[in-house]
Each structure stands twice: as structure tokens, then as C-alpha cells.
Design a protein around this motif. Structure first.
Motif, PDB file in Angstrom:
ATOM      1  N   UNK A 160     -28.868 -73.688 -55.233  1.00 24.66           N
ATOM      2  CA  UNK A 160     -30.304 -73.474 -55.025  1.00 24.66           C
ATOM      3  C   UNK A 160     -30.532 -72.062 -54.517  1.00 24.66           C
ATOM      4  N   UNK A 161     -31.468 -71.381 -55.143  1.00 22.99           N
ATOM      5  CA  UNK A 161     -31.876 -70.048 -54.691  1.00 22.99           C
ATOM      6  C   UNK A 161     -33.387 -70.044 -54.524  1.00 22.99           C
ATOM      7  N   UNK A 162     -33.817 -69.599 -53.371  1.00 23.25           N
ATOM      8  CA  UNK A 162     -35.243 -69.513 -53.071  1.00 23.25           C
ATOM      9  C   UNK A 162     -35.519 -68.141 -52.486  1.00 23.25           C
ATOM     10  N   UNK A 163     -36.356 -67.372 -53.170  1.00 15.90           N
ATOM     11  CA  UNK A 163     -36.659 -66.008 -52.750  1.00 15.90           C
ATOM     12  C   UNK A 163     -38.159 -65.857 -52.526  1.00 15.90           C
ATOM     13  N   UNK A 164     -38.476 -65.084 -51.511  1.00 16.54           N
ATOM     14  CA  UNK A 164     -39.876 -64.759 -51.241  1.00 16.54           C
ATOM     15  C   UNK A 164     -39.979 -63.270 -50.956  1.00 16.54           C
ATOM     16  N   UNK A 165     -40.916 -62.607 -51.648  1.00 16.38           N
ATOM     17  CA  UNK A 165     -41.105 -61.165 -51.482  1.00 16.38           C
ATOM     18  C   UNK A 165     -42.426 -60.916 -50.765  1.00 16.38           C
ATOM     19  N   UNK A 166     -42.341 -60.418 -49.533  1.00 17.04           N
ATOM     20  CA  UNK A 166     -43.551 -59.992 -48.835  1.00 17.04           C
ATOM     21  C   UNK A 166     -44.098 -58.728 -49.503  1.00 17.04           C
ATOM     22  N   UNK A 167     -43.176 -57.808 -49.783  1.00 15.92           N
ATOM     23  CA  UNK A 167     -43.442 -56.596 -50.552  1.00 15.92           C
ATOM     24  C   UNK A 167     -42.181 -56.324 -51.362  1.00 15.92           C
ATOM     25  N   UNK A 168     -42.196 -55.355 -52.288  1.00 10.60           N
ATOM     26  CA  UNK A 168     -40.944 -55.054 -52.988  1.00 10.60           C
ATOM     27  C   UNK A 168     -39.822 -54.589 -52.072  1.00 10.60           C
ATOM     28  N   UNK A 169     -40.157 -54.145 -50.857  1.00  9.96           N
ATOM     29  CA  UNK A 169     -39.141 -53.648 -49.931  1.00  9.96           C
ATOM     30  C   UNK A 169     -38.826 -54.613 -48.795  1.00  9.96           C
ATOM     31  N   UNK A 170     -39.521 -55.730 -48.721  1.00 11.27           N
ATOM     32  CA  UNK A 170     -39.293 -56.719 -47.666  1.00 11.27           C
ATOM     33  C   UNK A 170     -39.205 -58.092 -48.311  1.00 11.27           C
ATOM     34  N   UNK A 171     -37.987 -58.654 -48.318  1.00  4.13           N
ATOM     35  CA  UNK A 171     -37.757 -59.933 -48.982  1.00  4.13           C
ATOM     36  C   UNK A 171     -36.886 -60.828 -48.114  1.00  4.13           C
ATOM     37  N   UNK A 172     -37.002 -62.107 -48.364  1.00  2.00           N
ATOM     38  CA  UNK A 172     -36.103 -63.075 -47.745  1.00  2.00           C
ATOM     39  C   UNK A 172     -35.518 -63.925 -48.878  1.00  2.00           C
TER      40      UNK A 172
END
Length: 888
Positions: A752-764
């Protein structure tokens, strides 16, 4: 056709003759082709600066000329692009600037998903590819999406199939995009320090531009290369007008500060090395130095790889080593330059970077050792890498690394004493790679040399395990005719290792060669040897482009003494292999398909004693439908042969006739929900079979979230699972018992992969994999004689106190291990990544590793995946702070 392939494979000598005939016939018609190339000029900037905001408001974008008139490659090859694109170039004494306008009649339909760098997802994007050397073979590509996500990669080979991409290229550059009422615009700034170019006064660079519109599955190019043709950088147009730019030297420093806390999930109160909360800090750094305009030196001191994702879980019951993908940033950059023999799967490699810094070779054990304090990975004291390309077309690469001597501290509870045990010697690694481009067709010829030297003390346990030194080398060539339509490729190499007799004996007896095979008259094993050498070679001739028909033929050999495993990858030796493949394809769309292809291939493999070890025929099909879904189907057939590896150093054993079927379906990759599914089924004449299923789904909301679920399931029954070798066997098997068993195996996992991008330079980013596997051994038996296809099964009388099989064979009674297992594992990582300024990144990491193994006789269940999350395990919390700065 099948009959032709079978007959072709019967004799390697005939195969060399066929290679020669094809080479002579085709080379008579080889000729260089030239064509007029598209050209665009860059405008020099004087005085004013460009603000990289993606809006094209500067005056320079009104004055310069634009590259226009893009052509579709898909879905309608050769047609005009349905949406207009125009791209302009400007420069000053520090950087190249790119401004682009992408028109869209319905801007609300522009797909603009947010994600981290190098993950463009299904967003609309613009790709600018530069061949600044104008070598017409390599390119560096800079990508910007409609949501300002950047990507970059090199393409080290002149191929249009796009499989040859190296995403380890990580330059420091800036870009921004902006969606408006006309579509979207973008601006890029690429510093000259991040490029490599000649020292000429007037620059001429190769250039291609690509725009991808996912909502239409439309792929358009400034220079469109037809799908039936080959080549990439060699077909580029020209970027001109750049003149008198300074020779900017790349000088970059990236120091880091890191720390972590390790929490043992099940500490033993008697273990003096475990404080439960184990904390440590590290400091180190990387540097990049340009040596003229042609070479770059990369270095690292005390590198930290704490943010690297964990390897997937596996249960390996074979005799061969498990190899994982390299993920450490220092080694991934430019790694394709060192991949002489290539790729993944079971391919050999002269250089496998994960040998450097691997786990220590010795694990202390014994009755007088109760607890061990030992590092999981050998420390890399320092490493450096040199890479570059000269105007003459010579590419160079070199890697040097030194790993530390590692000592483990051991403790005895009864005597309350501590001791140190040397578990890894001080070791030096070296790799040199040279590759020369030849002629107008961008042919290449190269050499590679690798070396390992270990500081081993004579007579020690490590000296008896490890080779003192290892030297390998080889040459490779890729001779192209008619701009790559026909290719003659191959390689030839050697190896030499030295060490104490015990170490060389281990190499002779290893699974790669098993020189002790008692019925192999062509082999010789020598317990007094202090060195071992060998060779390999390969020759391949192929037709790589054309409207419909493609083909290739090849032959290869590896001598019994050949070895790469000190710094590379080698699975097996003592083999001669031949193969052929023919392909028919159709890339012109019709009313119901986009493209399709059929492939028929055959291969055979012999050892140096003339024994046929493998023979396979495969028919495969692939079709892409008008909705951009596609399916594939592979059918495989292998007749009876003999295996010289199954008995793990014993005599030959018969391999059954087997059949295989593989099929899969892929949905439209450009959609917000993309799915794929693979199903495989294999069976053999003795009742063995395996069913595997690998579905996967990716959900992209078009906004900031991205979810990928990849379950894996396999169920297998094998009638030839090796258990052990015992003495007391019959004379036909040279006094040994080579014991096998049936085994039922089941494996289930959920990546399982779950990604969230606040901005292109800040991700979790989150990765998690619960994994369970089981194995049930039953019906043990032994090989009755060499080359036998059947086993003599024992009478099982019961189990002993260790839960092993108690069996009888005539009047003899003895025990056979029953290795039933149930494995549960849960590995996960959560990484917060923030690029707080260009080239500088902050990482916050949490990793888990939960594991349990029991000797149970049952199949896995879905509930076991959930239970794996509750198993005892370890936790690692890490923080890392890097700061990039340039002397420029």
C-alpha cells in the motif's frame, strides 16, 4: 516456425554461423541517412531578469521566436496536434530560460495533479529534452506539469522506446506553471552549471519538445519519431543562438545532520546491549565538483540512507541469493553508465552497488555466545564517483569506495564476559567504465573493470570465508547500421579471484557453479587452489525498427570458473545459451485497436559437458484497444531436460515437461483510476503447479492524494523441493542421499502506498506491506539415480521430538527435517519530505519492521494479514536535514 526454432537451438556452432550470415547480408546494405532538422534560436537576455512565476509577463517572451507545429505520435501518428503548443528559449550568462504556452479550449479539463518531484502521475506535462553535448546519443530531460511538479531524468541511450530513463539525475533548477483562461503557461530556469556542453563559442544543442495531454491520450512532439522507427537523441532538432556563455564549473556541497532513535519491540532483560531506546546522531555530506566542462566528481563522506524505503518481504527457498533494487541516492545517480550487462530479473552484472555497505559477512554464534551487538550494514567511510563525456564521444565513469572494519561485541551470560569478534574486514572497491561512440550511427564500444581488495588476516574465520581480492573486466559493443535499424551487440569478459584455499573452495562449491558435481566429468574441483578464473561472452544481432517485422538472434557462454559475486551479480555459470525471437507488429490504428504485436521466441541452454539444461518456446501477444486499455497473453512450453542445480552439488536430476500461461489487463493510464491485473499459471507433468495473481489499482483524485493498492497472491505445489543431503546413500548416487519433498506454499501480501502533496515541495508518503507466507512439507523421498525423473518416496513412520520426519528406506531408519513454516511480516515507512530551498531537504521518517515465524502446518488466511500488524517488531524514528549550496 516452432520446428525451425527447435532445430536452430540444437547446435551452438550452427548458431554462430547463422549470426555471421545475417551480419554479412545486412551490412552490405548498411548506409548512413541524413535529413533536414528543425531549428529554433534562443534569445539573449541583457539587463532584465526573468521572474520564474510561470506567467510569461516579461518582454523577452514577446521578442523571441517560438517552436510550434507539434505533431502527434499518439493516438493518430503524423496528424497535427489538436491543441496548440509554443515554446521559446532565452539565456543569460548563468542559465537557460524556457517559456511555454500550452493552449486548451477547456482549461477546466486540464489534469493538474499535485505530487512530489519525479512523480508526474497523470498530470498534463511539458518535456524539454536537451542534447547539450550534441553527441546525438544522450539527452537530459526537464519536465514541468500543469501543477508545477518538476521531474528530470537522463536518457543514456539512443532509444525511442523510453525504457532507458535514469531518474537519479537530480539537478538543481526551478520551474513554475500557471493555469489561465487560454490553457496554461510555464517557465523554467536551468543553470548552465547543471548541464554539460562543449567549450565552443557558438553552441549548437540537440533539442526535442514533448507535450502530453492525458485527457485525450495525446502525445505530441516538436520532432516526431514514428513508432516503427528507432532512435531518440540522434533524431533531435537544433537549438541555436547561444553564444559566448562562460564555462561554469559545478561546485556543490550538501552537508547533512541526522539522528535516529531505535525502539526494540521485544528487548531481553539479560541483553546488555539493548537499552530499549537506542539513540545516535550522524554528520556527513556529499559534494559535486565539475572538472572542466566534461567531467564531474561526486563524493560522499559517512553517507546516510535513513530515509530510504525498506525492501519488500520475501521467503527464499532457492539456492540463490536474493537481490534488491538499489535505492540509495549516491549510488543511483548515473547508475546506468555502469550497467554493462544490464538489467533486472536474473541478469548478470559486473557491478551491483549494494555489495558496498552490505550486512557484515560473519554473524558470531556458538555455545559461549548469548548476545551479539552488531551493525546491520557495514559503514561506508567514503566514496567518490567520476563521470562525464568528452567531445570525442568518450564517456567515462569511475567509482571508488572504502568500507570500515566492523567488530561485533559478544556477551556470555554464565561468565558475564564481553569479547569482540571481527565480522567484516576493511575493504576497498573500485569500478572503471569507458565507452566510446563510433561513427555517424552512434555505435559504441566500451570496457569495464572492477576490483575488490579486503584486508584479511591469514588463518582467520573471515579469511576462510571471503576472497582476498577479486578482479573482473570486460568489453562490450553496440554496432548500429542504418541509424540503429540493425544492431550487432555483445560482450566478452573475464574474472580472477584469489584467497586462502578455504575461501576459493567455498566459491567452487557455491550455487553459481557446484564444481563438486560427482557425475560432471568436464568439471574439476581442487581444495588446494588459491585462485580461480573464468570468462564469458555474448553475441546478438537484431532488427529493431521497421513497419512490421522485427527479429533478434543471440548466443552466449559462461565458463565454470567465471565469478562476479564479490562486487557484481552472477547466478549460474557452466552454460552455453542460444535464442531467437521474431516479432510482427502493427502500429497504425484501426477502428477497433490502437496497436498490436505477436512474438515467437525460443531458447536452449547446455552446460559444458553437453547436457541440455533448458529449452523453452514462448508465444506472446499484446494489443492496445482504442480506449487505451491493453491486454497481453504469453504461452510457454518447456520439454523434458536435466537440471544440474536441483541436487545442490549432487548429480543430474530430470526436469519435467512444463507449461506456462500468463495474461494481464491494463486500463487507461491517464485516467484518475488506473487498474491492472496479472494472472499466471504453471504446471508440469509430475503434478507441480503454481497460480499467481497480482492485481493493482492506483487512485489519483486529480488533486493532492494518490493511493496505490497492490495485493499479491500465489498458491503452489512443488514435487521437487530440496531439503538436505545425507550420507549413507546407495552407490548409484555416490554414497549420498539427495532428499526432496513435496511442498504446498501460499503467499499473500498487500503493498500500500498513500501519498499526499501539500505543495510540489512538501509531501508526505506512506508505504506499508503486511506479508504472510506458509509452507507445508510432505511426502519426502530421494533421488534413486543420476538423471532420474522420479523420486523414491520414504515410508513416514511419524515425527520425533524435534517434529522432524522419522522415515524408513528398506531396513534403514533416519530422520529428515520437516521445515514447515508460517511467516508473518509487516514493514512500513512514513516519510515527510520538505524541500525548503532549492537542493536542500528536510526529512522526518518513521519505519516499522514486525516479524514472526512459527513451524505451523496450515495455509495462510486473509486474517493473517491483519494479525501481522500486531506482531512484535521494531520501530525507527529518524530526522535528517540537508543544506545545498553552490560556489557558483
Amino acid at each position: 516456425m516452432i520446428s525451425f526454432l527447435l532445430n536452430l537451438n540444437r547446435c551452438p556452432q550452427n548458431y554462430f554461423l547463422i549470426n555471421l550470415i545475417f551480419l554479412l547480408s545486412i551490412s552490405l546494405y548498411a548506409h548512413a541517412q541524413t535529413e533536414e532538422r528543425r531549428t529554433i534560436s534562443a534569445q539573449q537576455i541583457k539587463g532584465s531578469q526573468i521572474n520564474i512565476d510561470g506567467k510569461l509577463t516579461e518582454d523577452i517572451w514577446e521578442k523571441t521566436s517560438y517552436a510550434t507545429d507539434f505533431i502527434q505520435r499518439e493516438p493518430n501518428e503524423g496528424a497535427e496536434a489538436t491543441e496548440q503548443t509554443k515554446v521559446a528559449f532565452a539565456y543569460d550568462d548563468k542559465a537557460l530560460y524556457i517559456g511555454a504556452r500550452m493552449y486548451s479550449p477547456k482549461p477546466k479539463k486540464i489534469q493538474a495533479q499535485l505530487s512530489r518531484r519525479d512523480n508526474t502521475g497523470n498530470a498534463e506535462r511539458l518535456v524539454v529534452s536537451l542534447d547539450a553535448y550534441l553527441d546525438r546519443r544522450t539527452a537530459r530531460s526537464f519536465v514541468i506539469t500543469a501543477s508545477s511538479v518538476r521531474a528530470d531524468y537522463t536518457q543514456p541511450e539512443d532509444e525511442m522506446n523510453f525504457r532507458s530513463r535514469d531518474y537519479s539525475f537530480d539537478p538543481v533548477w526551478t520551474a513554475k506553471s500557471h493555469i489561465d483562461s487560454l490553457g496554461w503557461t510555464a517557465e523554467m530556469r536551468v543553470p548552465f552549471s547543471q548541464l554539460r556542453y562543449s567549450e565552443k563559442k557558438n553552441q549548437v544543442w540537440g533539442l526535442n519538445i514533448n507535450r502530453f495531454l492525458p485527457h485525450k491520450n495525446e502525445d505530441v512532439y516538436w520532432v516526431m519519431i514514428p513508432q516503427d522507427e528507432t532512435g531518440w537523441a540522434s533524431r533531435f532538432g537544433y537549438l541555436k543562438g547561444i553564444s559566448e556563455i562562460p564555462n561554469v564549473q559545478q561546485i556543490e556541497l550538501i552537508p547533512y545532520l541526522a539522528g535516529n532513535m531505535f525502539l526494540d519491540g521485544n528487548p531481553n532483560p539479560q541483553d546488555p546491549f539493548n537499552d530499549k531506546y537506542n539513540m545516535e546522531g550522524r554528520i556527513g555530506g556529499d559534494f559535486k565538483i565539475g572538472l572542466g566542462s566534461n567531467l564531474k566528481l561526486d563524493g560522499t563522506i559517512n553517507p546516510d540512507f535513513g530515509q530510504v524505503e525498506a525492501d519488500p518481504a520475501q521467503v527464499n527457498l532457492s539456492a540463490f541469493e536474493t537481490f534488491f533494487e538499489e535505492k540509495r541516492p549516491f549510488f543511483t545517480e548515473n547508475q546506468q553508465l555502469f550497467s554493462v550487462l544490464g538489467g533486472g530479473g536474473r541478469s548478470d552484472r559486473y557491478f551491483y552497488s549494494r555489495r558496498i555497505g552490505a550486512a557484515p559477512s560473519l554473524r558470531p554464534s556458538g555455545d559461549d555466545i548469548d548476545f551479539v551487538d552488531q551493525t546491520d550494514n557495514t559503514s561506508i567511510l567514503g566514496a567518490s564517483k567520476l563521470s562525464g563525456r568528452f567531445p570525442s564521444g568518450l564517456s567515462v565513469g569511475g567509482i571508488a569506495a572504502v568500507t570500515a572494519r566492523e567488530d561485533a561485541e559478544v556477551y556470555n551470560v554464565d561468565t558475564d564476559t564481553f569479547n569482540e569478534v571481527k565480522v567484516e574486514p576493511l575493504t576497498g572497491y573500485g569500478v572503471v567504465r569507458l565507452q566510446q561512440e563510433i561513427g555517424e550511427n552512434a555505435s559504441t564500444a566500451g570496457v569495464v573493470l572492477t576490483g575488490v581488495s579486503r584486508n584479511l588476516e591469514e588463518g582467520t574465520e573471515l579469511a576462510k570465508m571471503l576472497n582476498r581480492s577479486a578482479l573482473t573486466g570486460g568489453s562490450d559493443w553496440n554496432i548500429r547500421f542504418q541509424e540503429g535499424k540493425y544492431v550487432l551487440s555483445g560482450d566478452a569478459g573475464f574474472s580472477y579471484i584469489s584467497g586462502e584455499p578455504e575461501a576459493i573452495m567455498r566459491t567452487q562449491r557455491s550455487s553459481a557453479r557446484y564444481l563438486q558435481r560427482p557425475d560432471a566429468s568436464h568439471l574439476d574441483i581442487d581444495s588446494t587452489k588459491t585462485s580461480l578464473s573464468g570468462y564469458r561472452g555474448k553475441l546478438e544481432f537484431s532488427k529493431n525498427s521497421g513497419e512490421h517485422w522485427l527479429w533478434e538472434i543471440e548466443t552466449s557462454t559462461k565458463s565454470p570458473g567465471f565469478d562476479l559475486n564479490d562486487v557484481g551479480i552472477l547466478f549460474t555459470t557452466d552454460e552455453i545459451t542460444t535464442g531467437a525471437e521474431i516479432t510482427y507488429r502493427e502500429n497504425t490504428p484501426s477502428s477497433w485497436y490502437q496497436s498490436y504485436r505477436f512474438e515467437l521466441s525460443g531458447s536452449s541452454n547446455w552446460n559444458y559437458g553437453g547436457t541440455l539444461r533448458e529449452r523453452e518456446i514462448e508465444l506472446s501477444t499484446r494489443i492496445q484497444w482504442k480506449n487505451f486499455w491493453f491486454n497481453f497473453l504469453n504461452i510457454e512450453y518447456s520439454p523434458r531436460t536435466f537440471d544440474d542445480r536441483l541436487t545442490r552439488g549432487g548429480p543430474l536430476m530430470g526436469s519435467p515437461t512444463s507449461y506456462g500461461l500468463r495474461t494481464g489487463i491494463f486500463t487507461n493510464r491517464s485516467a484518475n483510476v488506473f487498474g491492472q491485473a496479472f494472472i499466471s499459471y504453471d504446471s508440469d507433468e509430475f503434478g507441480g503447479w503454481e497460480l499467481g495473481m497480482r492485481p493493482s489499482v492506483e487512485v489519483r483524485t486529480g488533486g493532492k492524494w494518490e493511493l496505490q493498492l497492490s495485493p499479491r497472491f500465489s498458491r503452489e505445489t512443488s514435487t521437487r523441493q530440496y531439503i538436505t543431503t545425507l550420507s549413507g546413500g546407495r552407490s548409484e548416487t555416490f554414497g549420498k542421499r539427495y532428499i526432496f519433498s513435496n511442498i504446498d506454499r501460499t503467499t499473500l501480501s498487500l503493498q500500500t502506498r498513500l501519498n499526499y502533496a501539500f505543495t510540489p515541495d512538501l509531501t508526505i508518503e506512506m508505504y506499508a506491506e503486511p506479508f504472510v507466507a506458509s509452507g507445508n512439507y510432505y511426502k519426502p523421498g530421494e533421488l534413486p539415480s543420476p538423471r532420474s525423473y522420479q523420486l523414491d518416496h520414504y515410508d513416514v513412520l511419524g515425527k520425533n521430538s524435534n517434529d522432524d520426519f522419522l522415515v524408513s528406506d528398506g531396513s534403514s531408519q533416519f530422520t529428515v527435517p520437516d521445515n514447515d513454516f508460517l511467516v508473518k511480516s509487516f514493514r512500513s515507512s512514513i516519510v515527510l519530505r520538505y524541500q525548503w530551498r532549492p537542493g536542500s531537504t528536510f526529512f522526518l521518517v518513521w519505519q516499522q519492521n514486525r516479524f514472526a515465524r512459527t513451524q505451523e502446518n496450515r495455509f495462510v488466511e486473509l486474517g493473517d494479514l491483519v494479525n501481522a500488524l500486531g506482531e512484535t517488531g521494531d520501530n525507527l524514528f529518524a530526522i535528517k536535514f540537508t543544506y545545498w549550496f553552490s560556489a557558483n
